[in-house]
Design a protein around this motif. Sequence first.
Motif, mmCIF file in Angstrom:
data_model
loop_
_atom_site.group_PDB
_atom_site.id
_atom_site.type_symbol
_atom_site.label_atom_id
_atom_site.label_comp_id
_atom_site.label_asym_id
_atom_site.label_seq_id
_atom_site.Cartn_x
_atom_site.Cartn_y
_atom_site.Cartn_z
ATOM 1 N N SER A 94 0.827 -1.212 0.000
ATOM 2 C CA SER A 94 0.000 0.000 0.000
ATOM 3 C C SER A 94 0.859 1.258 0.000
ATOM 4 C CB SER A 94 -0.938 -0.007 1.195
ATOM 5 O OG SER A 94 -0.212 -0.168 2.400
ATOM 6 N N PHE A 95 1.959 1.230 -0.752
ATOM 7 C CA PHE A 95 2.891 2.363 -0.753
ATOM 8 C C PHE A 95 2.287 3.622 -1.361
ATOM 9 C CE2 PHE A 95 3.564 -0.187 -4.564
ATOM 10 C CZ PHE A 95 3.529 0.748 -5.581
ATOM 11 N N ASP A 96 1.154 3.484 -2.029
ATOM 12 C CA ASP A 96 0.491 4.654 -2.618
ATOM 13 C C ASP A 96 -0.346 5.405 -1.591
ATOM 14 O OD1 ASP A 96 -1.201 2.459 -2.442
ATOM 15 O OD2 ASP A 96 -2.463 3.140 -4.104
ATOM 16 N N ARG A 97 -0.440 4.875 -0.350
ATOM 17 C CA ARG A 97 -1.193 5.543 0.708
ATOM 18 C C ARG A 97 -0.240 6.035 1.795
ATOM 19 N NH1 ARG A 97 -4.514 0.893 -0.049
ATOM 20 N NH2 ARG A 97 -3.856 0.001 1.939
ATOM 21 N N SER A 119 16.124 0.904 3.005
ATOM 22 C CA SER A 119 14.827 0.398 2.551
ATOM 23 C C SER A 119 15.029 -0.681 1.510
ATOM 24 C CB SER A 119 13.986 1.531 1.953
ATOM 25 O OG SER A 119 14.594 2.046 0.773
ATOM 26 N N ILE A 120 14.051 -1.575 1.453
ATOM 27 C CA ILE A 120 14.000 -2.606 0.427
ATOM 28 C C ILE A 120 12.754 -2.361 -0.415
ATOM 29 C CG2 ILE A 120 13.744 -5.089 -0.012
ATOM 30 C CD1 ILE A 120 15.285 -5.601 2.577
ATOM 31 N N CYS A 121 12.946 -2.304 -1.720
ATOM 32 C CA CYS A 121 11.823 -2.147 -2.657
ATOM 33 C C CYS A 121 11.025 -0.877 -2.344
ATOM 34 C CB CYS A 121 10.970 -3.412 -2.617
ATOM 35 S SG CYS A 121 9.819 -3.604 -3.991
ATOM 36 N N THR A 122 9.706 -1.004 -2.172
ATOM 37 C CA THR A 122 8.864 0.170 -1.970
ATOM 38 C C THR A 122 8.972 0.753 -0.566
ATOM 39 O OG1 THR A 122 6.999 -1.282 -1.422
ATOM 40 C CG2 THR A 122 7.199 -0.538 -3.714
ATOM 41 N N GLY A 123 9.819 0.190 0.275
ATOM 42 C CA GLY A 123 10.119 0.820 1.561
ATOM 43 C C GLY A 123 10.699 2.213 1.379
#
Length: 367
Positions: A94-97, A119-123
């Motif tokens: 839910s990285f878009d929120r 961070s890893i990926c969308t972190g």
Amino acid sequence: MPSSTFRLQKAGYDRAMLRTGGMHRVTVLIPDDVVVLDAAIPMDVFGSDPNYQLQVCAAAPTVRTSVPGLSCGAVAGLEAMERSDTVVVPGYASFDRPLPEPVIRALRDAHGRGTRILSICTGAFALAAAGLLADRPATTHWRAAPLLQARYPDIDIRHDRLFVDNGDVLTSAGVTSGIDLCLHLVRKDFGAAAANDRARDLVAPPIREGGQTQFTRPFLADTPAATLADLRAWILANLDHPHTLDGLARRCNLSRRTFIRRFRDETGTSAHAWITTARLDHARELLEKTELSVSQIGYRTGLGNPANTRAVFKRHLGIGPGEYRRSRTVTGGPATPTAVSDRPVRPHRAAGSAAPAPPRNTAPADR
């Protein structure tokens, strides 16, 4: 941020981390809707390493994962980050929120105390929300990179990087590049030998440099069927041999141009850069594990004479081999290096490979 300022900050932070002895405390911060594999990577890499003390924290005792019906429990709250040397933020679906304000504030406060954040990926979206990526280079999963750039235009997005190391803040691309970044940290904190040991345990490639593209194969090919896998294995077994593009191309029965293209397609980098990285990694391990002199290590790894070996160390690590050995003896290396004879110390040679020529007095050009 000017590149010179960035390099100075990164070098200063790296030196400070080298001086930090003892157990290194890593906290994995689990965001809501966490990607399970992204969270498992730092837990496995650091949790199974005796040099690290791992803990897991979250804003709530139970956190949803991106897998329906699967939740993740955390025994510690956000206050655990106050006692951390490194905080890892895995990717979340839910990285878009927006993240909860307490999570953003905890990240910002941790960084302010000098904690290293990665961070890893969308972190990376969590780090950006905390203001830790402003005016800095960073990366994330290639699918999410356009949104990260649109939402935070002050970030210098490196769309095709495996990971970006700013010293105090690090970001990685999607999924398995998180392994590359975690092993990169083990190498920085406790040396090449420790990182290579963890890579062997994970059955992972020991090195994939952050500058490699997200669309490449590993440092060592996954399967023998890869076009140049056998050649790369032979190079690793013969690092003290002078390698040239023409010679390597002939060994593969390829033209020089075709060889250059295929090597870059498989590794994401040039043959020269790949071989230099392999030599440097082997030299670091010899500095940590043996009493060989810089001169002996230079010739055994193909880095060449002491002046050239020191130049390569300075260019890639910011310190000379002597300082590197002293730092590893204090923080991560053996208390007393193993004494060895003056016989060549070299990787295991692949069966059927040709014996290398005697090393030259200068490092090969590898052009």
